[in-house]
Enzyme design. Structure first.
Site, PDB file in Angstrom:
ATOM      1  N   SER A 159       0.585  -0.959   0.109  1.00  0.00           N
ATOM      2  CA  SER A 159      -0.045  -0.092   0.073  1.00  0.00           C
ATOM      3  C   SER A 159       0.760   1.294  -0.376  1.00  0.00           C
ATOM      4  O   SER A 159       1.262   1.475  -1.043  1.00  0.00           O
ATOM      5  CB  SER A 159      -0.947   0.145   1.679  1.00  0.00           C
ATOM      6  OG  SER A 159      -2.379   1.109   1.141  1.00  0.00           O
ATOM      7  N   HIS A 184      -2.537  -1.574  -4.882  1.00  0.00           N
ATOM      8  CA  HIS A 184      -3.035  -0.730  -4.790  1.00  0.00           C
ATOM      9  C   HIS A 184      -3.924  -0.291  -4.359  1.00  0.00           C
ATOM     10  O   HIS A 184      -3.585   0.975  -4.031  1.00  0.00           O
ATOM     11  CB  HIS A 184      -4.569  -2.283  -3.773  1.00  0.00           C
ATOM     12  CG  HIS A 184      -4.253  -2.094  -2.567  1.00  0.00           C
ATOM     13  ND1 HIS A 184      -4.825  -2.103  -0.872  1.00  0.00           N
ATOM     14  CD2 HIS A 184      -3.905  -0.538  -1.629  1.00  0.00           C
ATOM     15  CE1 HIS A 184      -5.010  -1.929  -0.454  1.00  0.00           C
ATOM     16  NE2 HIS A 184      -3.742  -0.519  -0.135  1.00  0.00           N
TER      17      HIS A 184
END
Length: 210
Positions: free
Chosen positions: A106, A131
């Site tokens: 992330s 993501h």
């Protein structure tokens, strides 16, 4: 229940050095800071971001021409906290090399990619995950709508950052980040998150020297 990261940090070993004025003790992270090494470990949140930013600014003030090494082992976290670190990395004068040991997921993957071009590394068994941002909201429909618009704007901005640092097209980034996308070190290199996979200190020193 205690946070395991807090528990681990409470057990930080001390290093004792002899100086002209006698013995001086440092916690291991403070000693490594003298070598211009910063650790970004655990969830990215405001307090951690403040500490990382403060260390970056301190090392810039100490020597604005000497590179800084940022070691990353993080599952990601709060986007605004991560962007505070990102902006500080771009703001300061020293080049910041990044090295993933463990995982960079992330926001951790974005900060890994944001290192100085040619100085972004990972160890052979590192895992990287990218993501799109996520969030959950409650309240009136109008408030939820505003939050949704804001997270879409944030998603666009993060995609632009990945485009800038990976060399991928916006379409490629949007497609890859649509769902959790896990990569090993080789895949992260191919995707443009890192420049080199390191197996030894000598490889890192050679890459930074070049």
């Amino acid at each position: 229940m205690k946070n395991p990261v807090d528990t681990a940090m409470a057990l930080v070993p001390m290093v004792v050095e002899q100086t002209n004025r006698g013995e001086r003790s440092y916690d291991i992270f403070s000693r490594l800071l003298k070598e211009r090494i910063i650790f970004l470990t655990g969830p990215v949140e405001d307090q951690m971001a403040s500490l990382v930013c403060a260390q970056l600014l301190f090392l810039e003030a100490e020597n604005p021409k000497k590179e800084i090494a940022l070691y990353i082992n993080s599952p990601g976290g709060v986007v605004t906290a991560g962007m505070a670190i990102y902006d500080t990395m771009q703001f300061i004068r020293p080049a910041v090399s990044t090295l993933c040991v463990g995982q960079a997921a992330s926001m951790g993957s974005l900060l890994l990619a944001a290192g100085e071009k040619g100085m972004r590394f990972a160890t052979p068994n590192a895992r990287i995950m990218v993501h799109q941002p996520s969030g959950g909201f409650q309240g009136q429909a109008s408030d939820i709508e505003r939050h949704a618009r804001d997270i879409i704007k944030m998603k666009r901005r993060l995609n632009e950052v990945y485009v800038k640092h990976t060399g991928r097209t916006l379409e490629e980034v949007e497609k890859t980040l649509d769902r959790d996308h896990f990569m090993d070190a080789d895949e992260a290199k191919d995707w443009g998150v890192i420049d080199k996979i390191l197996t030894s200190r000598q490889e890192m020193e050679g890459a930074v020297a070049n």
